[in-house]
Design a protein around this motif. Sequence first.
Motif, PDB file in Angstrom:
ATOM      1  N   ILE A   1      80.196  72.608  94.575  1.00  0.00           N
ATOM      2  CA  ILE A   1      79.718  73.300  95.772  1.00  0.00           C
ATOM      3  C   ILE A   1      80.122  72.348  96.942  1.00  0.00           C
ATOM      4  O   ILE A   1      80.087  71.261  96.821  1.00  0.00           O
ATOM      5  CB  ILE A   1      78.175  73.626  95.767  1.00  0.00           C
TER       6      ILE A   1
ATOM      7  N   SER B   1      75.883  74.879  87.551  1.00  0.00           N
ATOM      8  CA  SER B   1      76.475  75.895  88.777  1.00  0.00           C
ATOM      9  C   SER B   1      77.968  76.203  88.399  1.00  0.00           C
ATOM     10  O   SER B   1      78.504  77.008  88.909  1.00  0.00           O
ATOM     11  CB  SER B   1      76.553  74.947  90.104  1.00  0.00           C
TER      12      SER B   1
ATOM     13  N   LYS C   1      75.899  82.064  94.322  1.00  0.00           N
ATOM     14  CA  LYS C   1      75.931  80.869  94.920  1.00  0.00           C
ATOM     15  C   LYS C   1      75.361  80.723  96.205  1.00  0.00           C
ATOM     16  O   LYS C   1      74.761  79.819  96.403  1.00  0.00           O
ATOM     17  CB  LYS C   1      77.524  80.528  94.797  1.00  0.00           C
TER      18      LYS C   1
ATOM     19  N   PHE D   1      72.324  78.276  96.383  1.00  0.00           N
ATOM     20  CA  PHE D   1      72.506  76.884  97.224  1.00  0.00           C
ATOM     21  C   PHE D   1      72.169  76.910  98.669  1.00  0.00           C
ATOM     22  O   PHE D   1      72.298  76.151  99.237  1.00  0.00           O
ATOM     23  CB  PHE D   1      73.959  76.450  96.943  1.00  0.00           C
TER      24      PHE D   1
ATOM     25  N   ILE E   1      80.908  75.681  89.236  1.00  0.00           N
ATOM     26  CA  ILE E   1      81.849  75.105  90.043  1.00  0.00           C
ATOM     27  C   ILE E   1      81.421  74.207  90.927  1.00  0.00           C
ATOM     28  O   ILE E   1      80.043  74.085  91.075  1.00  0.00           O
ATOM     29  CB  ILE E   1      82.543  76.415  91.069  1.00  0.00           C
TER      30      ILE E   1
ATOM     31  N   THR F   1      76.234  71.261  90.360  1.00  0.00           N
ATOM     32  CA  THR F   1      74.902  71.023  90.210  1.00  0.00           C
ATOM     33  C   THR F   1      74.287  71.234  88.800  1.00  0.00           C
ATOM     34  O   THR F   1      74.786  72.307  88.266  1.00  0.00           O
ATOM     35  CB  THR F   1      73.952  71.854  91.160  1.00  0.00           C
TER      36      THR F   1
END
Lengths: 444, 641
Positions: free
Chosen positions: A402, A398, B163, B167, A400, A381
Amino acid sequence: MNVKRKVFYIVVTFIALILLGFSFLPQFREVLSREPPIKVGILHSLTGTMSISEKPVVDAVLLAIEEINAAGGLLGAKIIPVIADGKSDPDVFQSEAERLIVKENVKAIFGCWTSASRKAVKPVVEKYNSLLFYPVQYEGMEQSPNIVYLGPAPNQQLIPAIKWSYDHLGKRFFLVGSDYIFPRAANQIARDLVGYLGGEVVGEEYAPLGSKNFLDIVKKIKEAKPDVILNTINGDSNVAFFEDLRELEALPTPVMSLSITENEIKAFRGFLEAHFTKDAELIFKNYLVGSYACWPYFENIDTPINNSLLKKFADRYGRDYHLTDPQVAGYYGVYLWSKAVEEGKDIDNAKNIIDYLRRISVVTPKGILTIASTNQAPQQTLIGKLNAMGIFEIVWASGISINPDVYPPFNNKEFWDKLIERFYIDWGGHWTANNASPELREWQ
Amino acid sequence: MKLFGKPKLFVSIFLMLLLTSSIPFFFMGIISYNSFSSSLKKYIQDKLIVISNSRQEILGQTLDKISLDVSVKAAQPSLSKAFEQLSRAFEQRGVQSEEYRLADAQYRESFYRYFDADPFLDDVLLISAKGNVIFSALRKKDFGQNVFHSTFGSPALTDLARKINMFLSTVTSDFDFYPPSNQPALFIGAPVFGETRFLGAIVFRFKPEMLYQFAQNYFELPKTGEIVFVKKEGDDIILATPTRFRRDVSINKKIRFGPRIALAAQKAIIGETGLGVTVDYLGDAVLARWQYVPQLRWGMVVKVRLAEVFAPIYKLRNLYLIIFIVVIGLLLWVSFIVAQRISHPIETVRDGLGIIGSGDLGYRINLNRDDEIGELADDIDKTTAKLKNITASRDELDKIKKELERSNKDLEQYAYVASHDLQEPLRMITSYVQLLERKYKSHLDDAADKYIGYVVDGAERMQGFINDLLQYSRVGQNFQPFTMINLNDILKTALRNLELVINEKKAVITRDELPTIMGDKIWLTHLFQNLINNAVKFQDNKVPRVHIGAQEHKEEWVFSVSDNGIGIDDQYKDRLFVIFQRLHTRDKYPGSGIGLAVCKKIVDFYGGRIWVASQLGKGSTFYFSLPKVSNHKKETVSTEG
C-alpha cells in the motif's frame, strides 16, 4: 638458436615495458588503490526503557553492514559502523546525532525508534544535510528531505489495524499509549477513524514513557469494558502493562498492539519466568496468547527469501533470535542506501542519494522495497495473532503493498500539522510529555 | 637459422625491426580499440540507464500526481455531499427512481468537468462502502452492480474497492482487462468521508493509452531500442502494454515468457535493478536495463539489440584490421629494405672473402661504399693485393726448394750408384794388389814393397769410404715397416755391438729407462750405436763415462747421449753433421767421419731434430728428438732400388 633467443628477449622486454605503461593508466591505479572507509552512524537506545526494542535493530544494521563489507564494500570502500547510544532520551539522540555527523563524519545515520527521538534528530540531519534511515512505524504528518521512513505510515499499519479490529473484534475501543508524540497522534487518528466507522472510543489513557505502573489505567479499562484495547505503549512499559492487565484480570480483552514484536513478548516471558517460576507458562498462555499486532513483517512468513534471512540472523545471533519489522527495515535500509550510493556513485550528497533511492528497489521478505516520492516506503500490512510459542501467526495479509500517505485522509494537512505543533508547545518544546518524569529518570 | 633462404644476419635484423615497430603499434591498436569500444559500450549503457531512470521517474511522477489529484478530489466537501445524496437515493430507491435521477442530473455536470482536464480519463465511478457502484459517468455494465459480489467481472476493481475500505487511502489498481469497457483499464481510487461517516470510494478509470504512451515514446531510443513493461499474472509474466515491435499486443493477447528468455523482465518484476546482456522476449540478444515500477508493480526493461550496440564497434574493428594489415605490410617492406641494405654489403664482403680464401688472390670486392663496410671491403682488397705479392715470392722459394730436393736426391742416388758400382772394381784392385804383394814381396825392392803397401792401404781406405758412403745413402731406403719398438732392447743390441770398444776403453755406460715407440730396429740401433761409439771414442786418457737419457715432451721424445770426452769447439758445431767432415786427424781418432751424418739422416727421416751441446775439454751431449706420432716420409721407404 641464438637469434631466436634474442627475439625472445626483445619480445619479453617490450611486453614488460607495455605492462609498465599500463600501470600508469587511471583505471589500473584505481584497482591498486583502496578507497578510504565510509563511516555510518547507528543511533539507538542501548540503555533505558527503549533498549529492549532498539538493541535488536542495531544487530540487524550491523549484520547488513558486515554482509556488504564481505561482498566487497561500497564503491570499493569498507563501511565502518559507529554505534552511539541515545539512552532512550530525545535530547541525547539529538546531541549524539550531531556528534556522529560533525565529529565522526558519518555519511548516514541508521537509527531512532520513538518519534520523539526522530523529531529530535530531524533538525540536526537537515542542518548538516545528512541522512537518517528510520526503521519504525510512526504517526506520519512529517516529511523531511533528509529522512527515509522505512516503517509503516498510519495508513499502512494503524488504519488497517483499527479497521480489522473493528471488523473482527468489536466496535468499542480503549486507547492506551505512552505519553509522547506517536501515541498521541495515532490516537487522534484512531478516534477519528473509529468515529467514521461508526464505532466508539470508550477511553483514552497515557502513561509516561518508561512507566512501570498501569494499575490506574487498567482499572479504567475494566470499568469501560471495551471490545478492543488499542495499545500504543512503547518499550518495556509493555511488560508492566500486560502484567497489570493480568493482575487485575482485565484480560482476555483482545489487545491490538502497534509497537509490540516478538522481542517484547520474549521480555515479558522472561519477566513472568522470573516472578512466577511455576505458573509462568500458564499465565503467558492465558493472558498473552491471542494478543494481536499489526506489522508489514512477521518472522512467521513462510517464503524461501524469509527463511534464508532468518537463517542469516540465526547463524549470526543465535537460534532463539527473533526477527521483527523494525529489524528487517533497518537491515534492508542499509541495502537500500548502499544500492543508491552505488547507482549514483555518490556518497556525500544526500539529495542525490535520495533521488537514486527512488529509482532502485530491494527484494525483501515483505515484498519489493522501494522508496516513494515522499521518502516513505510502500508496505504490505499483516495482522498477527500471538501463539503459544510467542510467535505472531499471520491472520490477515493485504497481499500487495500500500502506498504510504503522509497525512490521514479524514483531515487536511493544516489540521494535522497544527495538532503536532500543539503537542510540542504543550510539552514545552519537547516531543514527550514526561521529559522529567521520575520513572524515566529512574530508568536512565 | 635460415629463413626464406635468407642469411642469419638478414633474418635477425628483419625480425628485430619488425618486432620493435609492430609490437608497440599492435598494443596501441588494441588499447585504443578497447578503450573506444568500452567507452562506446559505457555510453550506450549510460544512455539506457538515463532513459530508463527518466521514464520510470516520469511514469512514477505521473501516477503519483494522478493519485494526489484523486485524493484531493475525494476530499472535496462538494463530493461528499454528492456522494451522500446519490448513495441515499441509490440505496433507498434504486437507480430507476426519481430521486436518483434528480440527484444524478444535479451532479453529473460537475463529474463531467473531470474529463476536460484529463484526456485519458475514461470513467468516474462512485462505489459505496458496501461495494455498490452508485454512480458512473459513462453508465456501462458496471453501473449499479456490487463490486464485492462474486459475479462482478473485474477482480482489479473489486480489489481496489476492498483496499480503499481497509486502508482508507488512495489506491492504484492492477492494470487489467476490464469487461465493461472491453479493454484494459487502470483504476485509481480514494476514500470519501462524509461529516460523520466513511462513505466509500471515488474511482477514476483511465484509458490504457495513458500507460501505453510510456512504452510508445521512442524519444532518444536507438533504432532497435524498446521499452517493455511487464506484469505478473499468477506465476506468469506477461507484456503489460504493446511494444515497439509487438504493436498488436493487448492485454487479452498475452505473450507468456519462458524461463530462458526475457530474463531482464523476470528480474525487473521481482524488484531487481540491473544492466546486462540478455535475450529479450523476441529471442534477440539485447543490452538491457531493468528496474521496477512500484506504483504499478510492473517491471520495466529498456533495451537495445546487441547488433546495433556493436555495429560501430564492428565497424571500428574492421577499420582497425585494415589499418593493421596495411601498416604491417608497410613495416614488412621497410624492415625488408633496411635489413637488406645492412646485410647485403656484409654478404658481398663475406662472399668476396670466400672467393679470396679459396685461393683467387686476384679477386677484388670493389664494394664502393662510403661507410664502415666500404672501408672494410677496401682494406680487404688492399690486404689481398699484398698477400698476392707475398704468395708469389713464396711460390718461387718453393720451386727452388723442390729443385734443391731433387738435386739432393739425384746426388744421393748418384752416391749410392757410384759407391755400389765402385765397390766391384775396387775390390778387384784390392784383391789383385794384395795378390801382387803376397806373391812378389821380397822379389821386388824395398821401394816397390813400400809402394805396394801404399796402394793396398789406399785401396782399403777407399773400400772403407765407399762402404760408409753406401751405408749413408742407404739410410731411408731400406727401412722395415714401423712396429712398436722397445728402445731398451735397441740400446742393448747397440751396446753388444760396441762391446769390444767399450771393454777396451773400460767405459762406464749408464742409462735412463727408455720408452717404447713406433719405429724400425735397424736404423734406431745404428743411431744409438753411432752416438755411443763417438762418446766412447773421443776421449783423452780418462775413463769414458756415457749416459743415455730420455725425456718425454708433449709431442715428442728427446733422447740424449752425454759423455765426459774432449768436447767440441763451438766453431765446428755446424760442420759436425756434414758427411765426411772430420775434426781430428785420422791418426788420433780413426773413422770416416760419416757417423753423425748418418745419425742426422735417420733422425730427419723420423721427422725429428738432432743437435749438440758441448764444452770443450769437459764433454758433449748429443740430443735428438723423435716425434710420438711418426711423420716420416713414406715415399722414401718404398724408394726404387
